[in-house]
Design an enzyme around this catalytic site. Structure first.
Site, PDB file in Angstrom:
ATOM      1  N   ASP A  54      -3.343   7.728  -3.802  1.00  0.00           N
ATOM      2  CA  ASP A  54      -3.070   8.013  -2.392  1.00  0.00           C
ATOM      3  C   ASP A  54      -2.695   9.478  -2.284  1.00  0.00           C
ATOM      4  OD1 ASP A  54       0.150   8.092  -1.989  1.00  0.00           O
ATOM      5  OD2 ASP A  54      -0.339   6.466  -3.379  1.00  0.00           O
ATOM      6  N   GLU A 146       9.872   3.966   4.979  1.00  0.00           N
ATOM      7  CA  GLU A 146      10.802   4.395   3.936  1.00  0.00           C
ATOM      8  C   GLU A 146      12.080   5.029   4.479  1.00  0.00           C
ATOM      9  OE1 GLU A 146       8.812   6.385   0.435  1.00  0.00           O
ATOM     10  OE2 GLU A 146       7.168   6.490   1.893  1.00  0.00           O
TER      11      GLU A 146
END
Length: 371
Positions: A54, A146
């Site tokens: 990613d 997150e």
């Protein structure tokens, strides 16, 4: 994952308690340091599963390009490209990376970096608009969550619920949720409300994690490290594994239900398919000694230089140990060391060194973007 802009007041309110460490926590930290033992190094982790990367703008320093054909030739089957963050940000490399990775024969995906201090519906709309420019077929959309940004567990659950509902309405696809253990357990109160969504878990260690949070009984994707050396990418990169075989990955991308239902199992050597990863054995170990040492440094009870020796005693080589020390030093100097989170980790004793590194990396990126 990659982060953009952040609110200074929020982060200061969250992190500006670097020296206010309770005496009990400090005593525990010092006791742990006193009992440190050396840890032997282990062989490289191996597993049978399609692997992928990613990427975000961080993988394009000074505009450097990614050679996606080299990435693909190194054995990487899929690529998640950062699309959007919060409101008003589109990764300038999103379209080019998506097209080039696709042309190199890779399955492509995307992710949205959540900023829960602003509208989930608006963020889903901007992400959906970006997805309309990505070549198809693609992997399902991803919510990267997150940061709490001052929200409590109930508020965060409401925000996530609103986002995943809206992005599914706009795209017709059930999204993946990306997170890591500490955040989900502590900031989301380990809610199992979203366990029917595919999970992409960040857990830096050499064995597939079995202590999966949030009521999930398996991972769909596993982000196993953030320092993969991948041919074609000039920086280190996050590297991932899919929890299944090649056909299951193709089916999942096509929207066909796949029954995974188990953690990843051991198989071929990762070095044989590209992307060497260091420190995985150490990163899967308990972080209590290292967290205790960091808190002791923050309280002035331990010299910063001693932190290198503590990290090495946990099986971390000198180079990575020095990187940890430099990150801690910078966070202390800027007042952004996440002391309450470190204290929670110390009390729990259930988190790994890999979980600690994700927390510290996130805190540093957060601080850098508001400076």
């Amino acid at each position: 994952m990659d982060f953009l802009t952040h609110d200074r007041a929020t982060v200061r309110a969250t992190h500006n308690r670097a020296v206010l460490i309770p005496v009990t926590a400090l005593i525990t930290a010092l006791a742990l340091i006193a009992t440190l033992l050396g840890a032997p190094r282990a062989a490289a982790f191996s597993i049978t599963s399609p692997q992928g990367v990613d990427v975000a703008s961080w993988q394009h320093p000074q505009g450097a390009a990614i050679n996606w054909r080299e990435v693909s030739a190194a054995g990487h089957r899929f690529a998640f490209v950062k699309a959007t963050e919060g409101i008003g940000y589109l990764n300038p490399f999103f379209v080019a990376d998506s097209k080039q990775a696709r042309n190199a024969g890779m399955l492509i995906g995307s992710y949205h970096m959540a900023r829960p201090d602003s509208s989930a519906t608006a963020q889903a709309a901007e992400y959906a608009a970006a997805l309309a420019t990505q070549p198809q077929p693609s992997l399902p959309p991803v919510l990267d969550i997150e940061y709490a940004e001052g929200l409590g567990p109930a508020q965060l659950s409401s925000w996530v619920r609103e986002f995943v509902t809206e992005i599914e309405r706009l795209t017709g696809r059930k999204p993946i949720i990306y997170t890591y253990r500490y955040f989900w357990r502590e900031n989301m109160a380990n809610t199992a409300e979203f366990s029917d969504y595919p999970l992409w878990l960040a857990a830096y260690e050499n064995q597939p994690p079995s202590d999966i949070p949030g009521g999930w009984n398996h991972m769909t994707f596993w982000q196993r490290a953030d320092n993969g050396v991948v041919p074609g990418i000039v920086t280190v990169s996050d590297v991932n594994l899919f929890n299944g075989g090649e056909q299951q990955l193709n089916d999942f991308s096509a929207g066909i239900d796949v029954n995974l239902g188990q953690v990843l199992t051991a198989g071929i050597d990762l070095d044989a398919i590209g992307g060497q990863i260091a420190e995985l054995e150490a990163l899967g170990s308990s972080n209590r000694e290292l967290v205790g040492a960091i808190l002791a440094v923050a309280a002035g009870a331990l010299a910063i230089g001693a932190l290198v020796a503590v990290a090495q005693s946990q099986g971390i080589d000198l180079g990575p140990a020095t990187e940890i020390v430099n990150r801690v030093r910078d966070l202390i100097a800027s007042g952004d060391l996440p002391v309450p989170d470190l204290e929670a980790m110390l009390r729990s004793g259930d988190y790994t060194i890999g979980d600690l590194l994700i927390l510290l990396k996130n805190a540093q990126h957060f601080a850098e973007q508001i400076g």
